[in-house]
Design an enzyme around this catalytic site. Structure first.
Site, mmCIF file in Angstrom:
data_model
loop_
_atom_site.group_PDB
_atom_site.id
_atom_site.type_symbol
_atom_site.label_atom_id
_atom_site.label_comp_id
_atom_site.label_asym_id
_atom_site.label_seq_id
_atom_site.Cartn_x
_atom_site.Cartn_y
_atom_site.Cartn_z
ATOM 1 C CD GLU A 24 -2.983 -0.897 -0.007
ATOM 2 O OE1 GLU A 24 -3.028 0.201 -0.600
ATOM 3 O OE2 GLU A 24 -3.684 -1.869 -0.341
ATOM 4 C CB CYS B 14 -21.477 2.044 -17.678
ATOM 5 S SG CYS B 14 -20.597 3.515 -17.100
ATOM 6 C CB CYS C 165 -24.236 3.739 -11.146
ATOM 7 S SG CYS C 165 -23.043 5.060 -11.418
#
Length: 372
Positions: free
Chosen positions: A43, A205, A214
């Protein structure tokens, strides 16, 4: 915005998300062993850096420092050497500092709560949430680049997601999506969805399992959400670096705490206050430029030099700066090194063992290349 948050059925979102993630999860080396130490290293490396760039660095770093004790026992110079090329070197210095804190103050064991993790050098809210949720299954939300974009589009949030108000909305939303157990699985799936489908440009999408939930998709506002980060004004700089040679050695200087690339070594270098005229490689500088370089070297190192030709021009970017670095050769003819400066003579071959700035490494390779 509270009403929008309340509209989401977290259980349904997770059901759709998991069905997709079972087939499309990214295979990444730090996922194979979700231990706190490995998650932490990955990270920190991934901050400001792409996954593709990080993987070879991560694997090399883990081979040398397989656990927190090995990292804590290392010299900072060795840590910086393995970090060389990743940039943002404060990340490496903070890793080293935090490893020593974990060994001395936590008996070598990682804190498990996000609050405790954030007391370690270099660990902010996102990194703490990632370690806590992935390694310890804590109910800890995370908001990073991929999930920030995904959450903004799911909510139809058109404000500035980096503002205090925007961050409050997104962190509350991220937490609302998490179950009592299994938060790491949810966080990882959301990050993968953001990285694979909900991309900055041309999001896919039609393939997204959450498209029916969404708001941006419903409103056709995917292209404008999230609001773009303001671009800082770019400043052009011209820097000069000089490789001073003496009896087969070259002079290097360690950059100090408040300088860019602190802890790394480089050749004597500064920003020119006067524009540098056009010059070709292997050409000598103009008499005026040569005089300025001689004076600057004397002030910075205590040495008298004769300036030789331009060896290389390196162009690079650092935050909001676009830098043109002119790399000159010079020969020592007199003087003594200043004792109050971190200067050191070194053989050309030994440059490979020093942690150098990225531009310093390019200059070093030029010096080590045999001349025809």
């Amino acid at each position: 915005m509270n009403s929008v948050l309340d509209e989401f059925d977290a259980v349904e979102l997770r059901r759709r998300l998991f069905a997709w993630h079972r087939r499309h999860a990214r295979s990444l080396p730090w996922k194979e062993h979700p231990e706190a130490y490995r998650i932490w290293i990955s990270e920190i490396m991934l901050q400001q850096t792409t996954v593709a760039a990080v993987i070879p660095y991560y694997e090399r770093f883990l081979r040398r420092f397989p656990d927190v004790r090995a990292l804590a026992d290392a010299d900072e110079a060795e840590v910086l050497k393995l970090w060389e090329g990743l940039g943002y070197y404060s990340r490496a210095r903070n890793l080293h500092r935090a490893a020593r804190v974990i060994m001395t103050e936590h008996a070598g064991r990682f804190p498990q709560s996000p609050a405790e993790l954030q007391t370690l050098p270099g660990i902010g809210r996102y990194t703490a949430g990632a370690i806590a949720s992935f390694a310890f299954d804590a109910r800890a939300p995370i908001v990073e680049a991929n999930t920030l974009r995904l959450y903004c589009r799911l909510l139809g949030y058109s404000g500035d997601p980096r503002s205090s108000a925007g961050q409050d909305v997104l962190w509350r939303f991220a937490e609302s999506l998490l179950p009592a157990r299994g938060s790491g699985r949810v966080n990882q799936a959301l990050m993968d969805l953001g990285a694979i489908l909900c991309t900055p440009i041309d999001p896919r999408c039609d393939e997204c399992p959450l498209s029916g939930l969404c708001r941006a998709r419903a409103e056709g506002s995917q292209a404008s959400i999230p609001a773009p980060k303001p671009r800082p004004a770019v400043t052009a700089l011209q820097d000069i670096a000089v490789a001073i040679r003496d009896r087969g050695r070259v002079l290097v200087r360690q950059r100090q705490a408040k300088e860019r690339w602190a802890g790394l070594w480089d050749f004597p270098r500064w920003t020119s206050e006067i524009p540098i005229p056009a010059i070709k490689t292997e050409s000598p500088p103009s008499p005026g430029l040569s005089r300025r370089i001689v004076d600057e070297i004397a002030a910075r190192t205590g040495l008298e030099v004769v300036v030789g030709p331009l060896a290389k021009i390196v162009r690079h970017a650092v935050t909001r700066y676009r830098i043109e670095l002119f790399c000159f050769l010079a020969e020592k003819v007199g003087g003594r090194l200043r004792k109050d400066e971190p200067l050191r003579w070194i053989a050309l071959g030994e440059l490979n063992d020093l942690p150098l700035s990225m531009t310093g490494r390019k200059f070093a390779k030029e010096l080590q290349t045999p001349r025809r």
